[in-house]
Design an enzyme around this catalytic site. Structure first.
Site, PDB file in Angstrom:
ATOM      1  N   ARG A 129       0.802  -1.222   0.000  1.00  0.00           N
ATOM      2  CA  ARG A 129       0.000   0.000   0.000  1.00  0.00           C
ATOM      3  C   ARG A 129       0.831   1.267   0.000  1.00  0.00           C
ATOM      4  NH1 ARG A 129      -2.766  -2.940   4.014  1.00  0.00           N
ATOM      5  NH2 ARG A 129      -4.235  -4.307   2.972  1.00  0.00           N
ATOM      6  N   VAL A 130       2.064   1.204   0.449  1.00  0.00           N
ATOM      7  CA  VAL A 130       2.828   2.452   0.493  1.00  0.00           C
ATOM      8  C   VAL A 130       4.121   2.409  -0.310  1.00  0.00           C
ATOM      9  CG1 VAL A 130       1.933   3.140   2.733  1.00  0.00           C
ATOM     10  CG2 VAL A 130       4.027   1.839   2.626  1.00  0.00           C
TER      11      VAL A 130
END
Ligand code: ATP
Ligand code: MG
Length: 507
Positions: A366-367
């Site tokens: 997600r990052v």
């Protein structure tokens, strides 16, 4: 009594009072009421605090885990049956501390920080509490520097950034530990400290990991915190917190750290055993209600700090073992929701020879996207889409119906890309090699190569480039990108090498 006597008494009293230093560290005491399986109940300690270290008879240590109306529940850190009823317990006023610092690297320690590698005692100047609050939002910075694992499938499709928490999840024997260990090996010479925490594993497994680290020269920058299946539940429970404290010390002194928790499923099981012995009400799957808090407070401590805190980072790779691929069980869903993404490994893929057995559809980071190396994003940007289309198509193709040319071409390309992404254990790639392999795979330069030979061919080709075109490889490594010219050289060289490679073989 005359006046002078009064004065004397007065002076004496004043000097007594002014010299008096009160002892604030009042030690409340209690007695062990019950002891069994490493868990004790203590009567008479109304001031005990959660997580506090207790001293039993001046010999053993225990940690408070349960505060009830009339008694206190605690876990014993020493031998399970060391403590017996009626022993005297004193509070210490602080929580468990373990030795930390550079001296811990290159060493194997137990969950209390004692050396168990036979290389003698570890002398450190610093200690750190195993429990600490996580850095606040204001202390953190954005995750934007890549942490390369050296595994193409991961670095291209599920990139990990420094300070990120990425879960490795899969059934037993799907290569979870191998991915984590390869990621550690790939940090060699990159100024990243590593911590490997073994929780409830077989002693033989841990020793083989330590041997691997040693053999590849990775032990010198790695600290191994080891609790085996043989250790008591309390020791298994504190192991990851100890590892985290060791990593935290390095992070706060401005270094980058990679920490692996292998694995948190066994950690949850140890915690469940303790909680049941403490007679806490069991919840879903008999885990106690605070199992989420257990893992979130551990994983929240991984962070990328901002420059005013030294700019260090702690990247966490927790591992979770699933049963028959069930990622919706209690502990897996909890940890999935805490982390910033997961690498999902599948037995089916593993058994069909796709190794590392990463299921692209169910894996996500997600990052890490913003932290990805430019060249890898450029060359492999479409890889994820391509592979999922390929997997979908190949399911249909199994029915044996007639396929049009375009579909066949797509299937062939997909099969070759899958082959190119295969990587054996301990064969991590440098960034430049990853870019080159992605480049030739995505540009369909592998079209002429028989599918079953692609995997060994790309490996041989990168080795060939290292010898004959070290300048190009270095340039790509330095820039983290492949330019037009370098691309053309790689294309040309690949053709030359392919001729030579297959001719040699046919001879
Ligand atoms: P466990 O559930 O027992 O902890 P695990 O999921 O951690 O297992 P590993 O111990 O990493 O799995 O790997 C299991 C076996 O598969 C090992 O013998 C390892 O050498 C092999 N293996 C793992 N990854 C690969 C790979 N990419 N290529 C070939 N073999 C692999
Ligand atoms: Mg394992």
């Amino acid at each position: 009594m005359d006046k002078t006597d009064y004065k004397k008494i007065n002076d004496a009293l004043f000097s007594e009072i002014s010299n008096y230093t009160p002892d604030y560290s009042s030690h409340s005491t209690g007695r062990v009421l019950f002891s069994g399986d490493g868990v004790i109940k203590i009567g008479g300690m109304p001031d005990a605090k959660y997580g506090e270290l207790l001293d039993v008879e001046g010999k053993y240590r225990a940690i408070v885990l349960d505060l009830e109306e009339n008694e206190v529940g605690a876990i014993v850190l020493d031998a399970e049956d060391a403590v017996s009823a009626n022993m005297l317990v004193k509070s210490t006023g602080h929580i468990v501390e373990v030795p930390v610092g550079k001296e811990m690297f290159g060493r194997v320690v137990d969950p209390l920080g004692n050396a168990i590698d036979g290389l003698g005692e570890i002398h450190t100047s610093t200690v750190r509490a195993i429990e600490a609050s996580a850095p606040s939002i204001a202390d953190r910075a954005k995750v934007e520097e890549p942490l390369m694992t050296g595994i193409i499938a991961i670095d291209s499709m599920i990139p990990i950034g420094k300070g990120q928490r990425e879960l490795i999840i899969g059934d037993r024997q799907t290569g979870k530990t191998s991915i984590a260990v390869d990621a550690i090996l790939n940090q060699k010479g990159k100024d990243v400290y590593c911590v490997y925490v073994a929780i409830g594993q077989k002693t033989s497994t841990v020793s083989s990991v330590v041997h691997t680290l040693e053999r590849f020269g990775a032990l010198e920058y790695t600290s191994v915190v080891c609790s085996t299946a043989h250790d008591s539940a309390p020791l298994q429970y504190i192991a990851p917190f100890t590892g985290c404290a060791i990593a935290e010390e390095m992070m706060y002194s401005g270094h980058d750290v990679l920490i692996v928790y292998d694995d948190l499923s066994k950690h949850a099981i140890a915690y469940r055993a303790m909680s049941l012995l403490l007679k806490r009400p069991p919840g879903r799957e008999a885990f106690p209600g605070d199992i989420f808090y257990l893992h979130s407070r551990l994983l929240e401590r991984a962070a990328k700090l901002n420059d005013s805190f030294g700019g260090g980072s702690m990247t966490a790779l927790p591992i979770i073992e699933t049963l028959a691929g069930d990622i919706s069980a209690y502990v897996p869903t909890n940890v999935i929701s805490i982390t910033d993404g997961q690498i999902y490994l599948e037995s089916e893929l593993f058994n069909s020879g796709v190794r590392p057995a990463v299921n692209v559809g169910l894996s996500v980071s997600r990052v890490g996207g913003s932290a990805q190396v430019k060249g890898i994003r450029k060359v492999g940007g479409k890889l994820r889409l391509y592979l999922s289309q390929y997997r979908e198509l190949s399911v249909f193709a199994q029915f044996g119906s007639e396929l049009d040319g375009e579909t066949t071409a797509m299937l062939e390309k997909g099969a070759r890309i899958t082959e190119a992404l295969k990587q054996d254990v301990r064969s991590h790639y440098d960034t430049a090699h990853e870019i080159i392999v992605l480049y030739i795979a995505m540009k369909e330069l592998l079209k002429e190569i028989p599918t079953n030979r692609v995997s060994s061919f790309v490996k041989a080709f990168t080795e060939y480039l290292d010898i004959h075109h070290a300048d190009i490889v270095n340039e790509i490594e330095q820039n983290g990108d492949i330019g037009m010219e370098a691309g053309l050289v790689v294309e040309k060289e690949m053709r030359t090498f392919a001729d030579y490679y297959f001719k040699e073989e046919n001879r």
